[in-house]
Motif scaffolding. Structure first.
Motif, PDB file in Angstrom:
ATOM      1  N   MET A   1      87.980 -15.421   4.276  1.00 17.71           N
ATOM      2  CA  MET A   1      89.350 -15.921   4.510  1.00 17.71           C
ATOM      3  C   MET A   1      89.747 -15.694   5.963  1.00 17.71           C
ATOM      4  SD  MET A   1      91.095 -17.254   1.965  1.00 17.71           S
ATOM      5  CE  MET A   1      92.799 -16.801   2.084  1.00 17.71           C
ATOM      6  N   MET A   2      89.423 -14.508   6.470  1.00 20.43           N
ATOM      7  CA  MET A   2      89.757 -14.205   7.868  1.00 20.43           C
ATOM      8  C   MET A   2      88.974 -15.125   8.802  1.00 20.43           C
ATOM      9  SD  MET A   2      89.903 -10.076   7.654  1.00 20.43           S
ATOM     10  CE  MET A   2      90.432  -9.781   9.331  1.00 20.43           C
ATOM     11  N   TYR A   3      87.736 -15.395   8.447  1.00 20.33           N
ATOM     12  CA  TYR A   3      86.895 -16.296   9.258  1.00 20.33           C
ATOM     13  C   TYR A   3      87.501 -17.701   9.273  1.00 20.33           C
ATOM     14  CZ  TYR A   3      82.498 -18.314  10.980  1.00 20.33           C
ATOM     15  OH  TYR A   3      81.547 -18.955  11.726  1.00 20.33           O
ATOM     16  N   ASP A   4      87.900 -18.171   8.108  1.00 15.79           N
ATOM     17  CA  ASP A   4      88.498 -19.513   8.021  1.00 15.79           C
ATOM     18  C   ASP A   4      89.790 -19.612   8.835  1.00 15.79           C
ATOM     19  OD1 ASP A   4      86.555 -20.616   6.388  1.00 15.79           O
ATOM     20  OD2 ASP A   4      87.558 -19.999   4.550  1.00 15.79           O
ATOM     21  N   LEU A   5      90.592 -18.559   8.755  1.00 11.18           N
ATOM     22  CA  LEU A   5      91.857 -18.562   9.507  1.00 11.18           C
ATOM     23  C   LEU A   5      91.598 -18.502  11.006  1.00 11.18           C
ATOM     24  CD1 LEU A   5      94.065 -16.150   7.360  1.00 11.18           C
ATOM     25  CD2 LEU A   5      94.463 -18.567   7.731  1.00 11.18           C
TER      26      LEU A   5
ATOM     27  N   VAL B   1      88.670 -19.272  12.737  1.00 13.60           N
ATOM     28  CA  VAL B   1      87.755 -20.248  13.327  1.00 13.60           C
ATOM     29  C   VAL B   1      88.250 -21.685  13.139  1.00 13.60           C
ATOM     30  CG1 VAL B   1      85.375 -21.124  13.143  1.00 13.60           C
ATOM     31  CG2 VAL B   1      85.799 -18.689  13.116  1.00 13.60           C
TER      32      VAL B   1
ATOM     33  N   THR C   1      87.933 -23.425  10.187  1.00 17.21           N
ATOM     34  CA  THR C   1      87.220 -24.131   9.111  1.00 17.21           C
ATOM     35  C   THR C   1      88.179 -24.283   7.917  1.00 17.21           C
ATOM     36  OG1 THR C   1      86.296 -21.962   8.599  1.00 17.21           O
ATOM     37  CG2 THR C   1      84.838 -23.514   9.666  1.00 17.21           C
TER      38      THR C   1
ATOM     39  N   LEU D   1      90.286 -23.749   4.902  1.00 14.52           N
ATOM     40  CA  LEU D   1      90.588 -22.473   4.258  1.00 14.52           C
ATOM     41  C   LEU D   1      89.958 -22.418   2.864  1.00 14.52           C
ATOM     42  CD1 LEU D   1      92.314 -19.944   4.994  1.00 14.52           C
ATOM     43  CD2 LEU D   1      94.096 -20.899   3.571  1.00 14.52           C
TER      44      LEU D   1
END
Lengths: 174, 355
Positions: free
Chosen positions: A65-69, A71, A73, A75
């Motif tokens: 989730m942190m990566y999606d937020l 980067v 990508t 969610l």
């Protein structure tokens, strides 16, 4: 053993911010064979190998989730992939409660491979075609080897972040 | 409580939650998700800066030591290339000025009519499944979602996410990227239809996909009358890009061979980072009018993502297609997308439907 939500907020999120910062700068710039080594994914898989499937899955989901937020990508996409990575790597504790470092490393690498492979599959299933290409034969091995190399450091870190402790066998004394 | 769930329940819970989030995000602009991204961008920024501050000097020093000879050789080669380019630049500038004058006279839009913001590329995509770059300008500089991004060589992508001081640019090679494009090809002299210089002709404008223009170079000896064709004049000759051309009525002493310029329109789609772009012509039959080496540029128009005439690339392969298989035209992008440094965001806000 800490409760999972407590560990997620006090340990995983601060560590993840540092690792994500490294992912977005160092590992986005320096790419062996043109592939970005996925350190956040390696941590997700390592958390599974260190703390078990269930905790690994939740830790992976939070990291994703942190990566999606961070980067940009879609969610939930990396959250699902990284959750699967943690879940897969956690199967090592089904084999032995106290795995050797190399066994944990192998499962961390396997979890990272599953997580990285899951992303183009999810993209394909959600209508974003063009990612299931031959380049995967380079991408997946590089990401897997990266996770393998990082695992001696990341497995204890991931276990701590997921609020688990290493299980040890104790001899019962009469 | 969470970790006491059975493995099967964990899997089901993860998949359902993720699918819900993916669906919400893919449906378009979601206030909650957009806000969460903006807040997270602010939170993660200090960590980015710290990681870069620590790693960059070490990486630069290492690169300088290990690639010293390469850097020196590259510098010499670039100086040579620069000297060669200076001559070509003067020639190109003259041509651009002439085109701009014609466009201005006819009140037609060109990419040069739009303001632009120069930005630096801050970093590549951290993911292996994303063809994006991050640039150092954002909403504070007037950047908006959908704006085209170029570098000196041509189109490189469009803005997809905007934060206060940075933006994400989706590169043209991404499979999600698509833009309307046109190819202008000059047929050989013997292929072109010859026309008399005193009779301006409007050769077949068959719909949107094909504009054929016949022009002729002449040298005049004495009395020359030059007229600019009106925009909607049915007798006018339309040049590539929809620009009415000058029609000269003159007493000709020397006539150079005529040439024919054909324009085909279609869509350019990305196929992935290491693959060329795919150019799909609106009419498959028009494939015979394009050839390897022709240049492709943005087509412009109300529903386009970019204004007209931004260079995109050059045709490198044409597969005519057999049976039910559609013809394939592949285009190599002009801009090198591997090591981007400075880029320009054209302040052109496309139609919402195009974004």
């Amino acid at each position: 053993v800490r409760s999972l939500p407590f560990a997620l907020f006090t340990r995983l999120i601060p560590i993840a911010l540092v690792i994500l910062g490294m992912q977005r700068t160092i590992f986005a710039t320096y790419r062996p064979a043109g592939v970005a080594v996925q350190v956040v994914l390696a941590l997700a898989a390592a958390a599974g190998a260190g703390a078990g499937s269930e905790r690994g899955a939740f830790a992976g989901f939070a990291l994703g989730m942190m990566y999606d937020l961070g980067v940009g990508t879609p969610l939930g996409m990396s959250a699902l992939a990284y959750g699967l990575a943690g879940l897969t790597a956690g199967y090592v504790l089904s084999i032995t409660p106290d795995p050797q470092w190399w066994l944990a490393a192998i499962f961390t690498a396997a979890g990272a491979a599953v997580g990285e492979m899951a992303i183009p599959l999810i993209k394909f299933l959600t209508g974003q075609e063009g990612w299931l290409t031959r380049k995967l034969f380079v991408t997946i091995p590089v990401v897997t080897i990266g996770a393998l190399i990082l695992s001696p450091l990341f497995v204890p870190l991931g276990r701590w972040c997921a609020g688990a402790k290493r299980r040890r066998w104790r001899v019962m004394l009469e | 409580m969470l970790s006491s769930l059975s493995r099967r329940r964990v899997v089901v819970l993860l998949i359902l939650t993720s699918l819900l989030l993916i669906t919400l995000d893919r449906r378009g602009s979601n206030l909650f998700i957009d806000k969460a991204r903006q807040v997270f961008a602010v939170v993660v920024r200090p960590f980015d800066i710290a990681a870069e501050a620590v790693s960059k000097p070490i990486a630069n020093a290492w690169y300088g030591i290990t690639h010293y000879d390469d850097v020196r050789n590259e510098n010499v080669a670039l100086k040579d290339q620069l000297a060669q380019q200076k001559g070509a630049e003067i020639e190109a500038k003259t041509a651009i000025n002439k085109v701009n004058e014609i466009l201005k006279l006819n009140r037609l839009n060109s990419v040069r009519n739009y303001k632009y913001v120069v930005a630096q590329v801050a970093g590549d995509a951290p993911s292996n499944f994303q063809n994006t770059v991050e640039i150092t300008v954002g909403s504070r500089e007037g950047i908006a979602v959908g704006m085209p991004v170029t570098n000196g060589a041509g189109l490189i992508g469009k803005v997809t996410k905007v934060y206060a001081d940075r933006s994400l640019v989706l590169l043209i090679t991404d499979p999600q990227y698509s833009v309307q494009a046109q190819v202008s090809s000059r047929a050989d002299a013997d292929e072109g239809s010859s026309t008399s210089s005193s009779e301006p002709s409007n050769t077949a404008l068959s719909g949107r996909s094909k504009d054929t223009t016949t022009s002729e170079s002449t040298t005049t000896s004495s009395s020359t009358t030059t007229t600019i064709a009106a925009k909607n004049d049915p007798g006018s000759t339309i040049a590539p890009g929809g620009v009415p051309t000058q029609t000269s009525t003159s007493s000709t002493s020397t006539t150079l061979p005529g040439f024919e310029v054909r324009r085909e329109t279609g869509d350019i789609d990305g196929q992935g980072a290491d693959r060329p772009l795919k150019f799909s012509l609106i009419e498959d039959s028009a494939i015979t009018n394009v050839k390897v080496g022709d240049t492709v540029e943005t087509a412009g128009g109300l529903k386009s993502l970019a204004p007209q005439s931004i260079p995109i690339g050059t045709i490198i392969r044409i597969d005519q297609g057999t049976g039910s298989r559609s013809p394939i035209v592949e285009v190599a992008p002009n801009a090198s997308l591997v090591q981007l440094n400075f880029v320009s965001v054209v302040l052109f806000v496309p139609n919402q439907a195009a974004i």
